[in-house]
Design a protein around this motif. Structure first.
Motif, mmCIF file in Angstrom:
data_model
loop_
_atom_site.group_PDB
_atom_site.id
_atom_site.type_symbol
_atom_site.label_atom_id
_atom_site.label_comp_id
_atom_site.label_asym_id
_atom_site.label_seq_id
_atom_site.Cartn_x
_atom_site.Cartn_y
_atom_site.Cartn_z
ATOM 1 N N THR A 1 39.347 33.944 50.267
ATOM 2 C CA THR A 1 38.742 35.279 50.211
ATOM 3 C C THR A 1 39.228 36.051 48.983
ATOM 4 N N VAL B 1 39.562 37.600 45.432
ATOM 5 C CA VAL B 1 38.596 38.032 44.421
ATOM 6 C C VAL B 1 39.338 38.280 43.110
ATOM 7 N N ASP B 2 38.850 37.692 42.049
ATOM 8 C CA ASP B 2 39.470 37.857 40.737
ATOM 9 C C ASP B 2 39.337 39.324 40.315
ATOM 10 N N THR C 1 37.263 39.893 36.992
ATOM 11 C CA THR C 1 35.812 39.626 36.942
ATOM 12 C C THR C 1 35.075 40.062 38.195
ATOM 13 N N GLY C 2 35.817 40.273 39.289
ATOM 14 C CA GLY C 2 35.172 40.629 40.549
ATOM 15 C C GLY C 2 34.508 39.446 41.225
ATOM 16 N N GLU C 3 34.773 38.243 40.734
ATOM 17 C CA GLU C 3 34.148 37.055 41.285
ATOM 18 C C GLU C 3 35.031 36.400 42.345
ATOM 19 N N VAL C 4 34.358 35.805 43.329
ATOM 20 C CA VAL C 4 35.058 35.074 44.386
ATOM 21 C C VAL C 4 35.292 33.643 43.914
ATOM 22 N N MET C 5 36.430 33.069 44.302
ATOM 23 C CA MET C 5 36.730 31.692 43.920
ATOM 24 C C MET C 5 35.740 30.722 44.546
ATOM 25 N N PRO C 6 35.347 29.678 43.835
ATOM 26 C CA PRO C 6 34.482 28.649 44.438
ATOM 27 C C PRO C 6 35.275 27.834 45.450
#
Length: 208
Positions: free
Chosen positions: A91, A93-94, A97-102
């Motif tokens: 869960t 979040v970077d 970047t606001g991106e979730v890890m794959p």
């Protein structure tokens, strides 16, 4: 598995083992003190040896009993020994970047005996090993769960973004689907994630 046995049975086994061990020690002391042990003490020493051998044999033979008597898996806990492969979904979040890890590829190895359970998890960047584990059975819903705490250690090249840490997690299955496990983990870094794996091998016992 021991923890799931009825309390009365555990208490009886502990009391019996304590008495036998005490009598065995008495016999050993009498032997080294050159005091001929009586027939009762001789018998207690023999029983002590036999009890120790039986405990070791039971621990070693438990996986075989699991396979020969399927009811043990349904009434106590299923045999989850083996290698499991699947995904971790974090869960986290970077913040940059606001991106979730794959999803992360993961391999879990479970080793169970009559008295112990060990869980290890390996990804492309780190390895985790359980430090404690206990089993939980939900009789009403026919679910089984392994709770465990663990230490995680990333490879040196990744420790700048994944420092060693501790965490807890659980893996569970249902009685009608023993080929897959789902669960969740919680880390000391205040991150969480979901786990979903499927059984790939059940041969860990033979590789010890």
């Amino acid at each position: 598995m021991w923890s799931l046995l009825p309390r009365k049975l555990q208490a009886t086994a502990i009391v019996f083992a304590t008495i036998i061990a005490y009598l065995g020690l008495e016999w050993t002391y009498a032997w080294f003190a050159s005091t001929p042990p009586g027939p009762f003490r001789q018998a207690s020493f023999i029983v002590t040896i036999i009890t120790g051998v039986l405990v070791l044999a039971a621990n070693w033979a438990w996986p075989l009993l699991w396979r020969m008597i399927p009811a043990l898996g349904r009434t106590l806990f299923p045999d989850l020994n083996g290698v499991w492969q699947g995904k971790l979904v974090s869960t986290w979040v970077d913040p940059a970047t606001g991106e979730v890890m794959p999803p992360i590829d993961a391999t879990i190895t479970i080793r169970q005996t009559l008295f112990t359970t060990h869980v290890s998890l390996k990804t492309g960047e780190s390895t985790s090993h359980s430090t404690r584990a206990f089993l939980e059975r939900f009789a009403e819903t026919q679910r089984f769960r392994i709770w465990y705490s663990y230490n995680n250690d990333a490879q040196a090249q990744f420790q700048h973004r994944s420092s060693p840490h501790e965490g807890v997690g659980f893996l569970e299955c249902e009685s009608d689907d023993l080929g897959s496990l789902t669960g969740r983990y919680y880390t000391a870094r205040k991150t969480t994630g979901d786990i979903e794996v499927s059984r790939r091998s059940s041969s860990t016992q033979s590789k010890r």
